[in-house]
Write a protein that holds these residues in place. Sequence first.
Motif, PDB file in Angstrom:
ATOM      1  N   ALA A   1      12.921  28.090  39.300  1.00 38.28           N
ATOM      2  CA  ALA A   1      13.130  26.659  39.496  1.00 38.28           C
ATOM      3  C   ALA A   1      14.564  26.354  39.925  1.00 38.28           C
ATOM      4  N   LEU A   2      15.527  27.094  39.373  1.00 42.01           N
ATOM      5  CA  LEU A   2      16.926  26.866  39.725  1.00 42.01           C
ATOM      6  C   LEU A   2      17.246  27.423  41.112  1.00 42.01           C
ATOM      7  N   LEU A   3      16.600  28.526  41.498  1.00 39.74           N
ATOM      8  CA  LEU A   3      16.768  29.034  42.856  1.00 39.74           C
ATOM      9  C   LEU A   3      16.250  28.019  43.878  1.00 39.74           C
ATOM     10  N   LYS A   4      15.137  27.387  43.559  1.00 35.98           N
ATOM     11  CA  LYS A   4      14.578  26.360  44.438  1.00 35.98           C
ATOM     12  C   LYS A   4      15.523  25.163  44.546  1.00 35.98           C
ATOM     13  N   LEU A   5      16.114  24.765  43.397  1.00 38.28           N
ATOM     14  CA  LEU A   5      17.072  23.660  43.407  1.00 38.28           C
ATOM     15  C   LEU A   5      18.298  24.010  44.229  1.00 38.28           C
ATOM     16  N   LYS A   6      18.807  25.221  44.062  1.00 39.92           N
ATOM     17  CA  LYS A   6      19.986  25.628  44.834  1.00 39.92           C
ATOM     18  C   LYS A   6      19.692  25.617  46.329  1.00 39.92           C
ATOM     19  N   GLN A   7      18.529  26.097  46.701  1.00 39.11           N
ATOM     20  CA  GLN A   7      18.166  26.097  48.113  1.00 39.11           C
ATOM     21  C   GLN A   7      18.155  24.672  48.663  1.00 39.11           C
ATOM     22  N   ARG A   8      17.595  23.745  47.867  1.00 33.35           N
ATOM     23  CA  ARG A   8      17.556  22.350  48.319  1.00 33.35           C
ATOM     24  C   ARG A   8      18.956  21.773  48.461  1.00 33.35           C
TER      25      ARG A   8
ATOM     26  N   GLU B   1      30.528  21.329  17.319  1.00 33.63           N
ATOM     27  CA  GLU B   1      30.274  20.523  18.518  1.00 33.63           C
ATOM     28  C   GLU B   1      31.415  20.654  19.511  1.00 33.63           C
ATOM     29  N   CYS B   2      31.060  20.561  20.782  1.00 34.06           N
ATOM     30  CA  CYS B   2      32.062  20.546  21.842  1.00 34.06           C
ATOM     31  C   CYS B   2      31.507  19.681  22.968  1.00 34.06           C
ATOM     32  N   ALA B   3      32.334  18.803  23.504  1.00 34.95           N
ATOM     33  CA  ALA B   3      31.855  17.888  24.540  1.00 34.95           C
ATOM     34  C   ALA B   3      32.991  17.504  25.461  1.00 34.95           C
ATOM     35  N   GLY B   4      32.639  17.144  26.690  1.00 38.26           N
ATOM     36  CA  GLY B   4      33.664  16.747  27.636  1.00 38.26           C
ATOM     37  C   GLY B   4      33.103  16.333  28.968  1.00 38.26           C
ATOM     38  N   TYR B   5      33.961  16.385  29.973  1.00 39.56           N
ATOM     39  CA  TYR B   5      33.626  15.901  31.311  1.00 39.56           C
ATOM     40  C   TYR B   5      34.258  16.842  32.335  1.00 39.56           C
ATOM     41  N   LEU B   6      33.485  17.171  33.377  1.00 42.82           N
ATOM     42  CA  LEU B   6      33.958  18.024  34.460  1.00 42.82           C
ATOM     43  C   LEU B   6      33.786  17.307  35.788  1.00 42.82           C
ATOM     44  N   GLU B   7      34.729  17.524  36.668  1.00 48.12           N
ATOM     45  CA  GLU B   7      34.525  17.170  38.063  1.00 48.12           C
ATOM     46  C   GLU B   7      34.527  18.454  38.872  1.00 48.12           C
ATOM     47  N   LEU B   8      33.371  18.757  39.454  1.00 54.16           N
ATOM     48  CA  LEU B   8      33.228  19.909  40.316  1.00 54.16           C
ATOM     49  C   LEU B   8      33.343  19.468  41.774  1.00 54.16           C
ATOM     50  N   GLU B   9      33.267  20.399  42.695  1.00 53.62           N
ATOM     51  CA  GLU B   9      33.372  20.055  44.111  1.00 53.62           C
ATOM     52  C   GLU B   9      32.321  19.029  44.511  1.00 53.62           C
ATOM     53  N   ARG B  10      31.106  19.165  43.941  1.00 52.86           N
ATOM     54  CA  ARG B  10      30.015  18.295  44.374  1.00 52.86           C
ATOM     55  C   ARG B  10      29.275  17.655  43.206  1.00 52.86           C
ATOM     56  N   ALA B  11      29.907  17.541  42.052  1.00 56.09           N
ATOM     57  CA  ALA B  11      29.228  16.925  40.907  1.00 56.09           C
ATOM     58  C   ALA B  11      30.216  16.415  39.877  1.00 56.09           C
TER      59      ALA B  11
ATOM     60  N   GLU C   1      20.849  20.539  51.946  1.00 50.99           N
ATOM     61  CA  GLU C   1      21.403  19.199  52.118  1.00 50.99           C
ATOM     62  C   GLU C   1      22.835  19.268  52.625  1.00 50.99           C
ATOM     63  N   ASN C   2      23.564  20.336  52.218  1.00 53.14           N
ATOM     64  CA  ASN C   2      24.926  20.589  52.699  1.00 53.14           C
ATOM     65  C   ASN C   2      25.772  19.322  52.661  1.00 53.14           C
TER      66      ASN C   2
ATOM     67  N   SER D   1      28.690  25.828  38.278  1.00 53.83           N
ATOM     68  CA  SER D   1      29.591  26.246  39.355  1.00 53.83           C
ATOM     69  C   SER D   1      28.807  26.844  40.517  1.00 53.83           C
ATOM     70  N   TRP D   2      27.736  27.564  40.204  1.00 54.38           N
ATOM     71  CA  TRP D   2      26.867  28.149  41.228  1.00 54.38           C
ATOM     72  C   TRP D   2      26.214  27.061  42.083  1.00 54.38           C
ATOM     73  N   LEU D   3      25.795  25.974  41.423  1.00 50.56           N
ATOM     74  CA  LEU D   3      25.105  24.896  42.131  1.00 50.56           C
ATOM     75  C   LEU D   3      26.065  23.925  42.808  1.00 50.56           C
ATOM     76  N   PHE D   4      27.201  23.632  42.166  1.00 50.28           N
ATOM     77  CA  PHE D   4      28.024  22.507  42.614  1.00 50.28           C
ATOM     78  C   PHE D   4      29.470  22.855  42.939  1.00 50.28           C
ATOM     79  N   GLY D   5      29.871  24.106  42.802  1.00 50.30           N
ATOM     80  CA  GLY D   5      31.210  24.493  43.204  1.00 50.30           C
ATOM     81  C   GLY D   5      32.226  24.525  42.073  1.00 50.30           C
ATOM     82  N   GLU D   6      33.462  24.758  42.444  1.00 52.17           N
ATOM     83  CA  GLU D   6      34.544  24.981  41.484  1.00 52.17           C
ATOM     84  C   GLU D   6      34.884  23.730  40.681  1.00 52.17           C
ATOM     85  N   THR D   7      35.427  23.970  39.479  1.00 54.47           N
ATOM     86  CA  THR D   7      35.928  22.882  38.641  1.00 54.47           C
ATOM     87  C   THR D   7      37.257  22.391  39.197  1.00 54.47           C
ATOM     88  N   ARG D   8      37.319  21.090  39.465  1.00 59.42           N
ATOM     89  CA  ARG D   8      38.537  20.477  39.989  1.00 59.42           C
ATOM     90  C   ARG D   8      39.321  19.727  38.909  1.00 59.42           C
ATOM     91  N   TYR D   9      38.605  19.268  37.874  1.00 57.62           N
ATOM     92  CA  TYR D   9      39.240  18.447  36.834  1.00 57.62           C
ATOM     93  C   TYR D   9      38.362  18.517  35.597  1.00 57.62           C
TER      94      TYR D   9
END
Length: 311
Positions: A135-142, A211-221, A146-147, A193-201
């Motif tokens: 299912a994740l391979l299919k999502l990555k392909q999509r 518990e551990c929680a937070g927020y990431l900004e990746l290249e595309r997410a 979309e590029n 990171s595989w789906l959306f790219g490197e962590t920017r922030y």
Amino acid sequence: MKRFALTGASGYIAPRHLKAIKDTGNVLTAALDPFDSVGILDSYFPAAEFFTQPELFERYLYEQARSGERTDYLSICSPNYLHDAHIRMALRAGSDALCEKPIVLNPEDILSLKDLEAETGQRVWTILQLRTHAALLKLKQRLDEENSSQQRDVDLTYVTGRGTWYQRSWKGRTELSGGLATNIGVHFFDMLSWLFGETRYLEVHRRSDTECAGYLELERARVRWFLSVNAEDVPETLRAKGQRTYRSITLDGQEIEFSEGFTDLHTAVYRRTLEGNGFSLDDTYEAIRTVAAIRQADITSAGTRHPFLVR
């Protein structure tokens, strides 16, 4: 037929490796664990040598190499803090290493291992089984088709209830396990990171023993994430049914469904590795960089918070 050895034979994850070695038509010749409750070996490789002392196990690897029966792969299922040492043991004995995640605790350790790969001519591989999930391979392909540079909104929630033993074991000690984000979250951060790219922030809003929680900004997410070993964090309606685990990943408000298809993912990774197409140090670097940064970041009350923090 390839010859395997294994460290961490009494651990939770070892049976998946034993099954993968058998299912791919290979043989386990030796195993290491300080605990001797390893009857599981009889179900897969009853003739395997067994050691409780790493010095004797390492000597066995060297002696096998000198006799012309070199161990092709050392499968590493030992606690996180031993991964680096056991990878080095493998490479210096003339074996490739196939290591559970997190492969190491810090990104600089990966760079050092790359140097050792070059020195010995051996390779280091790791288990990133979510990258083989259909299912994740299919999502990555999509997503790749979309590029798009469009920023997607992702919520990651993972609760896996653990008893009091967890905090009293090496898993509850950050210096040994790397903390929750590393120990139970690293494969999800690798998936992101595989789906959306490197962590920017990144921001960290909570970091405790449970518990551990937070927020990431990746290249595309943009990702709000929450990890917990506290069963009380399972949504009440599910907890009332006795459920102690809850996993949810949404993309732009839509659930990513991948609850099935986990049975043979380790075997799939083994097959890829044996074909020379396994997951390398470079593949795992970004996830290790991210979880190390989460471990070291200051806690902030500001920013984009996961819904579980404001319930």
